[in-house]
Design a protein around this motif. Sequence first.
Motif, PDB file in Angstrom:
ATOM      1  N   ASN A  57      27.561  39.895  12.720  1.00  0.00           N
ATOM      2  CA  ASN A  57      28.304  41.066  12.251  1.00  0.00           C
ATOM      3  C   ASN A  57      27.462  42.293  12.538  1.00  0.00           C
ATOM      4  O   ASN A  57      26.417  42.203  13.202  1.00  0.00           O
ATOM      5  N   GLU A  58      27.881  43.458  11.987  1.00  0.00           N
ATOM      6  CA  GLU A  58      27.183  44.688  12.337  1.00  0.00           C
ATOM      7  C   GLU A  58      25.783  44.758  11.762  1.00  0.00           C
ATOM      8  O   GLU A  58      24.979  45.582  12.167  1.00  0.00           O
ATOM      9  N   LEU A  59      25.468  43.828  10.810  1.00  0.00           N
ATOM     10  CA  LEU A  59      24.149  43.825  10.188  1.00  0.00           C
ATOM     11  C   LEU A  59      23.187  42.814  10.835  1.00  0.00           C
ATOM     12  O   LEU A  59      22.031  42.737  10.432  1.00  0.00           O
ATOM     13  N   GLY A  60      23.674  41.998  11.784  1.00  0.00           N
ATOM     14  CA  GLY A  60      22.773  41.049  12.438  1.00  0.00           C
ATOM     15  C   GLY A  60      23.512  39.842  12.978  1.00  0.00           C
ATOM     16  O   GLY A  60      24.751  39.776  12.990  1.00  0.00           O
ATOM     17  N   LYS A  61      22.709  38.867  13.502  1.00  0.00           N
ATOM     18  CA  LYS A  61      23.297  37.621  13.978  1.00  0.00           C
ATOM     19  C   LYS A  61      22.339  36.469  13.676  1.00  0.00           C
ATOM     20  O   LYS A  61      21.136  36.661  13.496  1.00  0.00           O
ATOM     21  N   ILE A  62      22.892  35.244  13.650  1.00  0.00           N
ATOM     22  CA  ILE A  62      22.115  34.024  13.384  1.00  0.00           C
ATOM     23  C   ILE A  62      22.783  32.876  14.120  1.00  0.00           C
ATOM     24  O   ILE A  62      24.005  32.925  14.407  1.00  0.00           O
ATOM     25  N   GLN A  63      22.011  31.832  14.476  1.00  0.00           N
ATOM     26  CA  GLN A  63      22.593  30.675  15.158  1.00  0.00           C
ATOM     27  C   GLN A  63      22.066  29.386  14.548  1.00  0.00           C
ATOM     28  O   GLN A  63      21.017  29.364  13.897  1.00  0.00           O
ATOM     29  N   ASN A  64      22.799  28.304  14.802  1.00  0.00           N
ATOM     30  CA  ASN A  64      22.435  26.984  14.262  1.00  0.00           C
ATOM     31  C   ASN A  64      22.871  25.923  15.271  1.00  0.00           C
ATOM     32  O   ASN A  64      23.917  26.058  15.923  1.00  0.00           O
ATOM     33  N   GLU A  65      22.070  24.892  15.392  1.00  0.00           N
ATOM     34  CA  GLU A  65      22.395  23.793  16.307  1.00  0.00           C
ATOM     35  C   GLU A  65      22.793  22.550  15.519  1.00  0.00           C
ATOM     36  O   GLU A  65      22.194  22.253  14.473  1.00  0.00           O
ATOM     37  N   VAL A  66      23.789  21.847  16.031  1.00  0.00           N
ATOM     38  CA  VAL A  66      24.194  20.547  15.474  1.00  0.00           C
ATOM     39  C   VAL A  66      24.285  19.551  16.626  1.00  0.00           C
ATOM     40  O   VAL A  66      24.431  19.939  17.794  1.00  0.00           O
ATOM     41  N   GLN A  67      24.165  18.288  16.299  1.00  0.00           N
ATOM     42  CA  GLN A  67      24.188  17.224  17.313  1.00  0.00           C
ATOM     43  C   GLN A  67      25.469  16.393  17.149  1.00  0.00           C
ATOM     44  O   GLN A  67      25.898  16.104  16.025  1.00  0.00           O
ATOM     45  N   LEU A  68      26.029  15.990  18.285  1.00  0.00           N
ATOM     46  CA  LEU A  68      27.232  15.154  18.278  1.00  0.00           C
ATOM     47  C   LEU A  68      26.955  13.871  19.056  1.00  0.00           C
ATOM     48  O   LEU A  68      26.505  13.915  20.212  1.00  0.00           O
ATOM     49  N   GLU A  69      27.197  12.735  18.408  1.00  0.00           N
ATOM     50  CA  GLU A  69      27.094  11.416  19.058  1.00  0.00           C
ATOM     51  C   GLU A  69      28.480  10.782  19.088  1.00  0.00           C
ATOM     52  O   GLU A  69      29.216  10.838  18.091  1.00  0.00           O
ATOM     53  N   ILE A  70      28.811  10.134  20.211  1.00  0.00           N
ATOM     54  CA  ILE A  70      30.101   9.460  20.378  1.00  0.00           C
ATOM     55  C   ILE A  70      29.862   7.958  20.370  1.00  0.00           C
ATOM     56  O   ILE A  70      29.041   7.447  21.160  1.00  0.00           O
ATOM     57  N   LYS A  71      30.541   7.235  19.513  1.00  0.00           N
ATOM     58  CA  LYS A  71      30.354   5.794  19.365  1.00  0.00           C
ATOM     59  C   LYS A  71      31.577   5.046  19.905  1.00  0.00           C
ATOM     60  O   LYS A  71      32.702   5.562  19.900  1.00  0.00           O
ATOM     61  N   ASP A  72      31.305   3.830  20.371  1.00  0.00           N
ATOM     62  CA  ASP A  72      32.402   2.978  20.826  1.00  0.00           C
ATOM     63  C   ASP A  72      33.251   2.552  19.630  1.00  0.00           C
ATOM     64  O   ASP A  72      32.721   2.279  18.536  1.00  0.00           O
ATOM     65  N   PRO A  73      34.549   2.463  19.817  1.00  0.00           N
ATOM     66  CA  PRO A  73      35.414   2.059  18.688  1.00  0.00           C
ATOM     67  C   PRO A  73      35.230   0.589  18.334  1.00  0.00           C
ATOM     68  O   PRO A  73      34.884  -0.240  19.179  1.00  0.00           O
ATOM     69  N   THR A  74      35.444   0.281  17.096  1.00  0.00           N
ATOM     70  CA  THR A  74      35.437  -1.113  16.633  1.00  0.00           C
ATOM     71  C   THR A  74      36.775  -1.747  16.973  1.00  0.00           C
ATOM     72  O   THR A  74      37.830  -1.147  16.751  1.00  0.00           O
TER      73      THR A  74
END
Length: 1286
Positions: free
Chosen positions: A499-516
């Motif tokens: 926003n006009e007062l600043g910025k911030i970022q964050n990382e997340v991880q995504l794993e894809i699993k085989d279906p049961t």
Amino acid sequence: MMKKMSIPTSKASLVLFLCQIISALDVPLDLSQPPTITQQSPKDYIVDPRENIVIQCEAKGKPPPSFSWTRNGTHFDIDKDAQVTMKPNSGTLVVNIMNGGKAEAYEGVYQCTARNERGAAISNNIVIRPSRSPLWTKEKLEPNHVREGDSLVLHCRPPVGLPPPIIFWMDNAFQRLPQSERVSQGLNGDLYFSNVQPEDTREDYICYARFNHTQTIQQKQPISVKVFSTKPVTERQPVLLTPTGSTSTKVELRGNVLLLECIAAGLPTPVIRWIKEGGELPANRTFFENFKKTLKIIDVSEADSGNYKCIARNTLGSVHHVISVTVKAAPYWITAPRNLVLSPGEDGTLICRANGNPKPSISWLANGVPIAIAPEDPSRKVDGDTIIFSQVQERSSAVYQCNASNEYGYLLANAFVNVLAEPPRILTPANKLYQVIADSPALLDCAYFGSPKPEIEWFKGVKGSILRGNEYVFHDNGTLEIPVAQKNSAGTYTCVARNELGKIQNEVQLEIKDPTMIIKQPEYKVIQRYGQVSFECIIKHDSTLLPTVTWLKDNDELPDDERFLVGKDNLTIMNVTDKDDGTYTCIVNTTLDSVSASAVLTVVARPNPPFDLELTGQLERSIDLSWIPGDENNSPIINFVIEYEDALHEPGVWHYQTEVPGTQTTAQLKLSPYVNYSFRVIAVNRIGRSQPSEPSEQYLTKSASPDENPANVQGIGSEPDNLVITWEPLKGFQSNGPGLQYKVSWRQKDVDDEWTSVIVANVSKYIVSGTPTFVPYEVKVQALNDLGYAPEPSEVIGHSGEDLPMVAPGNVQVHVINSTLAKVHWDPVPLKTVRGHLQGYKVYYWKVQSLSRRSRRHIEKKILTFRGNKTFGMLPGLEPYSSYKLNVRVVNGKGEGPASPDKVFNTPEGVPSSPSFLKITNPTLDSLTLEWGSPTHPNGVLTSYTLKFQPINNTHELGPLVEIKIPANESSLILKNLNYSTRYKFYFNAQTSVGSGSQITEEAVTIMDEAGILRPAVGAGKGYSEILFATSPVMHTVRPTFYKVQPLYPRIRNVTTAAAETYANISWEYEGPDHANFYVEYGVAGSKEDWKKEIVNGSRSFFVLKGLTPGTAYKVRVGAEGLSGFRSSEDVFETGPAMASRQVDIATQGWFIGLMCAVALLILILLIVCFIRRNKGGKYPVKEKEDAHADPEIQPMKEDDGTFGEYSDAEDHKPLKKGSRTPSDRTVKKEDSDDSLVDYGEGVNGQFNEDGSFIGQYSGKKEKEPAEGNESSEAPSPVNAMNSFV
């Protein structure tokens, strides 16, 4: 450190909804914010008067809020009431009732206010009321006297409680009174009888009121009911007991449960039916209770308003009642106000919209004060249900309350306006890990806060571009949705908030699993009762996920029964019963997904028996039978078997009548006269037959004359002058009436005679006397009873009795075919002389004597029968070279006729049987004695015997076959010049002039050479040696043929033992496959201890057991490894006793000292003599013995040519002649080989070394032969040398 989050796909939408709500409401608690009520007591709060009253009020805010209360609209000063306290850091009040306070004193309306510098939030009005459970008022209840068939209402009228009690009726034994369509309890608690019956008479109709809040039960006085009967009972058409009249009204609030009731009186008991006028009853929300007397509609809405009609009907008429239902509504939210976070200078709105019936009014409050009298705020404008904010400043922060109310209730909602200037912050933890299943949605969270509201952007990878396009969905709460996540969707995602007062970022991880997946699902199974069934559920899953498998039955847990066995990938049910029938589901769960598969189990069994048998349409010869089938137990009924019982003639015996298809439940049955019928039905399916049904009622048919005559009529004489007429009597039901008898008729065939008849009782034969011998008769038998005769019977041909034949066959001739077979001929006898049915001819024959022995023996006659009119026959099984006699006789049904004159014939010679025995005795080094017995059946004149024999080596190869002819008058033979220690096989048979008979075989072994010379293997060297025999008969040698002989079975025999004090030598003989590995098992005789086992190195046939206990009996046996546990028979031996120590020290005795001196002197002299002779090249006695035997295997081998030399000193190099093992006449002189096992002795004092070798005059050893196992490898010692001289 990553935080892991797994989102099941089925819950994706719920998670998204929750994220949106949290985004709208939550302000980080480290930021200034007005109070928010987080927990409060219900609006209508009924408390237990025996316990402390807790009025909850919890709130959050920054700074933390303070709390205050009002009671009945005025300030409640809790500091002035010692019974009331407020929890620390909370607004919750606790009223101490248990220490003297009274709950009634604290009834009222309470409201909580939470306040800080940014505003004030208020709770709902909380109405506090203590629960009440008053007692029943005392009343005198008169007995109810009711006429049978009248209606009755037993009033309960429970005391008014808070909350209202639950009503139920019981008796004195605390058993609930049974209810039905006739007797039931109304919604008001009264007990209604549509009509009373005599069984309703009792004195303990008791109404109970249960007050759940105080956990108490109040009991009304028992009510007595007495029913008196009047005959006849008058039936009545329906009359409504409740509600009264034809119409009524009912008001219910939206969302509640609508209950409508109709209870009617009448006889027969009326049946209730419900309809909605002008519409249908709502599907899925409509239920019928209390035997359809109560209509229940859940979660009602305005659309459920209307007229509902109940109709009560019986056979005499009907009555109805219309209930007009109006659904009102307390206020309910359309749009509840939500917290508003604004930055200075921003605009915003608070919206409060509600609905209800009637329409609710909307009012606003600011910080708990009506907005009209609240402090002015130029940024605020109220427009009905909306407050509009413009150009807000920090002082604009406040909490606003929206109140929506009508006559049925109110709604109160708090919503704050919080003016903040904050740079963006991301509330989702850094490096959060999301795991999803391939091809399902992925929701990546980016919860954020900032004022002004930040903008959110997503990137993939460290240097990826901003995510856009249709493959992504961006939600207002910051969540990134990937609708269909693929394997390539995995990776790092970056959320950026600015926003006009600043910025911030964050990382997340995504794993894809085989279906049961369930790769092998459970399958539909049909199983018989008491069988076993198994369902498979084989799964495939992502290797990083841990699945759990759960089995359900009919969507519920498996029964707690040990018959259900859950395996890794299956479910097994043992001893299946009917209750196991159902649907079985395999559910596989992981943290990310869940799959399931179901299969139906059908338990089949034999059908249940039919019931309710009914007889209709009774006629003289037929009747109709109907029945109701029993449960088919999941296997369709194929047919029904109908059986009958005749109680008149065969009570208790059931007979097959007929059968009909399984779809048919009636049958027309044919009947016989004079039978008392009962019927039963048996159902049949693919599993089997049911139990029989209960018998039907009995049905007796009328009598009639017989329909049929006896079967199987015969005429056969038992004596030469009679005729016995027999028949099969009619069964009881075939008699068709009482007085069953038979008319028996007969006349001689081919003679113009009249029928002779007699009437006999219910028997099965009649004898006609005085008849000629064996003449034909016509016979018939007719049934009759008291009502008449059966139809005319058919005739059969019989014969009067037979007599013995009169003459014998003539012209008997015998033709001898061979020594064991002859053919006999005869002329037939005239048929008139047979005097009966010709059955055949019998030949009697017997052996008179043997022509070879000329001795008579006991005569044993043999008989051969030739059926029919034959004139010849074969006589097998005759003995050769014998004299026989025979005669022939004719045979009829009575017996045999006279014999023909005896005929004599002789059989020629044949080959003899095998000799009666063959014994081989007196084995020596080179000879065996054979003894035999003449054949038991010489079958002629013996001309000679033939003996064949051949040697067999250790590998079961056969040597050359030798044949000897022996005169017939001999009975023994000595074979000489045989090889020593060699096994021979003998074949022996006898001959007549016709040829050789069968042979007898035997084996024997010549004894071992005393000097321990090893016997050569058969076929060793350059060929077979010539063998000479000192026997007189002519002999010739059959050309040798070499081939491998496999014994029929392995054999270990002749186990011998020679024991000393602490050891024993075990030796044996073995016949069997090559390269057998032996072992010796031993143990203390008579002991139950396990056998001890010693392995024999190599294929030797001896072994030394060491470490034995002196003076102990042992058992021993020898076995061969790998031969299916083959062992020899057991042998028992005993070790020698331990040497007892003498009481007198022998070393101190004078005679012993003198003897030792003499022995030492003698040894010294002998050593000197040996030394002198050796220096002169002479030989000592052991050397002479070796020269006499000259065994090449014990001669030292020369290094130059590999030949054997003789023992001599270092200067003596004269070699022996090659191949000179024995003298030229191939004999060993007795004086040169006089050692034997007897000389060495056996038992306790046996002369064996521990290495298994003999202690004798020879003590040499093979050179260059490695020591094996327990064999000694020491060089000859002076002790051995001394032993050779002693």
